[in-house]
Design a protein around this motif. Structure first.
Motif, short mmCIF file in Angstrom:
data_model
loop_
_atom_site.label_atom_id
_atom_site.label_comp_id
_atom_site.label_asym_id
_atom_site.label_seq_id
_atom_site.Cartn_x
_atom_site.Cartn_y
_atom_site.Cartn_z
N UNK A 82 63.76 19.84 -60.53
CA UNK A 82 63.57 19.44 -59.13
C UNK A 82 63.26 20.63 -58.25
N UNK A 83 63.88 21.77 -58.55
CA UNK A 83 63.69 22.97 -57.73
C UNK A 83 62.56 23.87 -58.25
N UNK A 84 61.90 23.44 -59.33
CA UNK A 84 60.81 24.22 -59.94
C UNK A 84 61.31 25.61 -60.35
N UNK A 85 62.49 25.63 -61.01
CA UNK A 85 63.11 26.89 -61.41
C UNK A 85 63.48 26.88 -62.89
N UNK A 86 62.73 26.16 -63.71
CA UNK A 86 63.09 26.01 -65.12
C UNK A 86 63.04 27.33 -65.90
N UNK A 87 62.29 28.30 -65.41
CA UNK A 87 62.19 29.57 -66.13
C UNK A 87 63.08 30.66 -65.53
N UNK A 88 63.88 30.34 -64.54
CA UNK A 88 64.76 31.33 -63.91
C UNK A 88 65.90 31.73 -64.84
N UNK A 89 66.39 32.93 -64.66
CA UNK A 89 67.49 33.45 -65.48
C UNK A 89 68.75 33.59 -64.62
N UNK A 90 69.87 33.14 -65.18
CA UNK A 90 71.13 33.19 -64.43
C UNK A 90 72.27 32.82 -65.37
N UNK A 91 73.49 33.06 -64.91
CA UNK A 91 74.71 32.62 -65.59
C UNK A 91 75.52 31.76 -64.64
N UNK A 92 75.97 30.60 -65.13
CA UNK A 92 76.87 29.75 -64.36
C UNK A 92 78.28 29.98 -64.89
N UNK A 93 79.15 30.41 -64.03
CA UNK A 93 80.55 30.61 -64.41
C UNK A 93 81.40 29.53 -63.73
N UNK A 94 82.14 28.77 -64.52
CA UNK A 94 82.92 27.65 -63.99
C UNK A 94 84.40 27.93 -64.17
N UNK A 95 85.14 27.89 -63.07
CA UNK A 95 86.59 28.03 -63.10
C UNK A 95 87.19 26.74 -62.54
N UNK A 96 87.99 26.07 -63.36
CA UNK A 96 88.53 24.77 -62.97
C UNK A 96 90.04 24.74 -63.11
#
Length: 324
Positions: free
Chosen positions: A79-93
């Protein structure tokens, strides 16, 4: 260069309307501010990664148990046209999984908020709920939407399936809610299917219980407006007895309810789909809340939380200022 961003969501409990909400009746649900999920997006040199208590690795390698999260992220990036972007999602729950506290929905909402913030895109609340439900539809099949609506809210909500959810007048500000984890995983699909089957095979007994749970939610709304603690407690206990008859309570949850009432609670009930999960009890002071929490822990509760009602009706200060 992108900078690290974070976004939050909350746990949820249902005060009134479990199961009856599936059949078009209203429900009242509350966010738990102290039990939250934080999703942090960190720039990466290459790849797309996720770090959480359930998985640590490339997003593309997420397994079937996290398929909803995988599809949610893919949907957002497309949806955001960012399929090739690089990142890390860190989840703290802080939310225990499969306890009826909205863990999967809260994770989905936090990830959605964080990704839109990371890519400098605004998102309305309606759109946020629609996107987060991408994950919920995979995880829960046909969700009512109450989880995503509540975990993304700063206020108690009045919820009717397929209708707009809204904030309710909440004047019961001097009391406290004690939440106790039975340590048993809830069985949402099994509980929902059991009631659906029973409504077919034993409609004369089961349908009035579902209808009455809807009426209790209406009475509860008025009691909260009028700050009638005793009536709210009475309605909670009546709800629990109905849910017992519907077959979704457990001996542990029943024991916790009885202990809460024996120790001075206005009322108590299971919360969520049942067949495990948590119990909630309404008490009149912080001191009583801590005393009851201790009693429940001694009786086998694996975790307890205390929520002050004085916070409801006042903004908690959403740090996600790209949410309009």
């Amino acid at each position: 260069m992108k900078t690290t961003v974070s976004a939050n969501s909350f746990a949820k409990i249902i005060l009134f309307g479990e199961h009856s909400v599936v059949y078009g009746h209203p429900a009242i649900a509350l966010p738990l501010y102290s039990v939250n999920v934080t999703a942090t997006i960190i720039p990466a040199e290459s790849g797309q990664w996720i770090r959480s208590r359930y998985f640590d690795g490339q997003i593309a390698q997420l397994g079937e148990n996290l398929l909803g999260i995988k599809r949610l992220i893919a949907w957002i990036l497309t949806d955001l046209n960012q399929t090739s972007s690089s990142f890390t999602i860190q989840i703290e729950s802080k939310i225990p999984a499969e306890r009826g506290m909205g863990s999967s929905a809260a994770t989905a909402v936090a990830i959605t908020r964080a990704l839109y913030k990371y890519f400098d895109k605004t998102i309305t609340r309606d759109t946020l709920l629609q996107i987060a439900n991408v994950e919920e539809q995979v995880t829960h099949g046909n969700p009512s939407g109450i989880d995503t609506a509540t975990v993304s809210s700063e206020y108690p909500i009045w919820f009717v399936k397929h209708q707009e959810n809204e904030q309710i007048a909440f004047n019961l500000t001097s009391d406290y809610l004690v939440i106790a984890d039975s340590g048993i995983k809830g069985k949402t699909s099994e509980a929902v299917n059991l009631i659906a089957d029973n409504l077919i095979t034993d409609a004369n007994e089961m349908q009035p219980l579902i209808d009455d749970l809807g009426k209790i939610a209406l009475q509860g709304k008025t009691a909260l407006q009028q700050a009638d603690s005793k009536l709210v407690g009475h309605l909670m206990t009546t709800s629990h007895h109905h849910l017992q008859q519907l077959g979704v309570s457990t001996p542990t949850l029943d024991k916790f309810v009885d202990l809460a009432i024996a120790n001075g609670a206005y009322g108590a009930k299971l919360t969520g789909s049942g067949m495990g999960g948590c119990m909630i009890a309404l008490v009149d002071s912080n001191k009583q809340a801590h005393e009851l929490a201790s009693v429940l822990q001694d009786a086998g509760a694996t975790s307890t939380w205390i929520q002050s009602f004085k916070n409801y009706g006042h903004t908690t200060g959403d740090s996600d200022d790209n949410i309009s």
